[in-house]
Design an enzyme around this catalytic site. Structure first.
Site, PDB file in Angstrom:
ATOM      1  N   LYS A   1     -24.868  12.955  39.671  1.00 58.11           N
ATOM      2  CA  LYS A   1     -23.768  13.628  38.959  1.00 58.11           C
ATOM      3  C   LYS A   1     -23.721  13.221  37.488  1.00 58.11           C
ATOM      4  CE  LYS A   1     -20.579  11.874  41.668  1.00 58.11           C
ATOM      5  NZ  LYS A   1     -21.307  11.078  42.667  1.00 58.11           N
TER       6      LYS A   1
ATOM      7  N   ARG B   1     -11.995  13.615  44.432  1.00 57.94           N
ATOM      8  CA  ARG B   1     -12.655  12.915  45.539  1.00 57.94           C
ATOM      9  C   ARG B   1     -11.821  12.935  46.807  1.00 57.94           C
ATOM     10  NH1 ARG B   1     -16.123   9.456  41.966  1.00 57.94           N
ATOM     11  NH2 ARG B   1     -17.645   8.411  43.266  1.00 57.94           N
TER      12      ARG B   1
ATOM     13  N   ARG C   1     -24.634  -3.195  37.236  1.00 50.06           N
ATOM     14  CA  ARG C   1     -23.359  -2.645  37.733  1.00 50.06           C
ATOM     15  C   ARG C   1     -23.034  -3.260  39.087  1.00 50.06           C
ATOM     16  NH1 ARG C   1     -22.057   3.835  38.031  1.00 50.06           N
ATOM     17  NH2 ARG C   1     -20.914   3.499  39.963  1.00 50.06           N
TER      18      ARG C   1
END
Ligand code: B4P
Length: 191
Positions: free
Chosen positions: A14, A89, A134
């Site tokens: 995405k 979401r 991350r």
């Protein structure tokens, strides 16, 4: 206005595809993941609330992300369109987004869902975790929890957009260029 939801499980591409789509279609990019990560790094109150949830791979509460999107929409009144990346979401987020766009006298044009198998998602995210550091990409059990959250709470909202004839599924395996061409092809049929 052209308003696109780019949808898919964690690691589907995405964010990667959004970077290209914003240039081609002159859209404002609204990524709730990016907004949350900048709140976390700035150590705001919102960021401190979100950090623990994100580190576990859980969703952040609806009212927090809806409030974030509301202020970004209000701050971009002259946009010619938006790309929603990682939002909505949940069904509550989808309903809130419709109401917010209605206030701006616009609506979602289409949802493009990137379909990628679980094994490939895990491989991509672990690779990104190793490169970027991350925290939610580094541990397989956290990644599996994110995928479970997606399957339980997020994937069902495809039906919300299917019922409005706005849903388009795209195969998310292949090179980034190939997938970009597939997405662009399906957008160009609609706009
Ligand atoms: P996000 O930031 O949205 O993260 P993500 O789902 O992992 O997807 P992302 O867009 O970053 O990755 P991409 O697929 O582009 O969310 C993070 C967390 O924030 C959530 O877990 C949640 O806690 C919270 N959150 C965010 N929004 C929320 C909301 N609305 N409600 C509640 N909570 C929310 O790319 C992944 C990797 O794949 C990249 O390294 C990329 O290089 C690679 N890749 C992409 N395309 C590829 C291809 N074709 N081939 C090979 N690799 C590819």
């Amino acid at each position: 206005m052209f308003n696109l939801i780019l949808f898919g499980p964690p690691g589907a591409g995405k964010g990667t595809q959004s970077e290209r789509l914003i240039d081609k279609y002159n859209l404002v990019h609204l990524s709730t993941g990016d907004i949350l990560r900048s709140e976390v790094s700035a150590q705001t109150e919102l960021g401190l609330q979100a950090k623990g949830l994100m580190d576990r791979g859980d969703l952040v509460p609806d009212e927090i992300v809806i409030g974030m999107i509301k202020s970004k929409l209000q701050g971009n009144g002259d946009a010619t369109g938006f790309i929603f990346d990682g939002f909505p979401r949940t069904e509550a987020q989808a309903e809130a987004l419709d109401a917010l766009l209605q206030d701006l006298e616009t609506s979602i044009t289409m949802m493009v869902a990137l379909e990628v198998e679980e094994e490939e998602l895990i491989t991509r995210l672990l690779k990104r975790g190793a490169i970027s550091g991350r925290s939610d990409d580094q541990d397989k059990s956290i990644i599996l929890n994110r995928i479970e959250e997606y399957n339980a709470k997020t994937a069902p909202i495809k039906n919300y957009y299917r019922a409005q004839n706005k849903f388009q599924s795209i195969r998310g395996l292949g090179s980034i260029d190939e997938i970009f061409d597939r997405i662009s092809g399906s957008i160009d049929l609609v706009i």
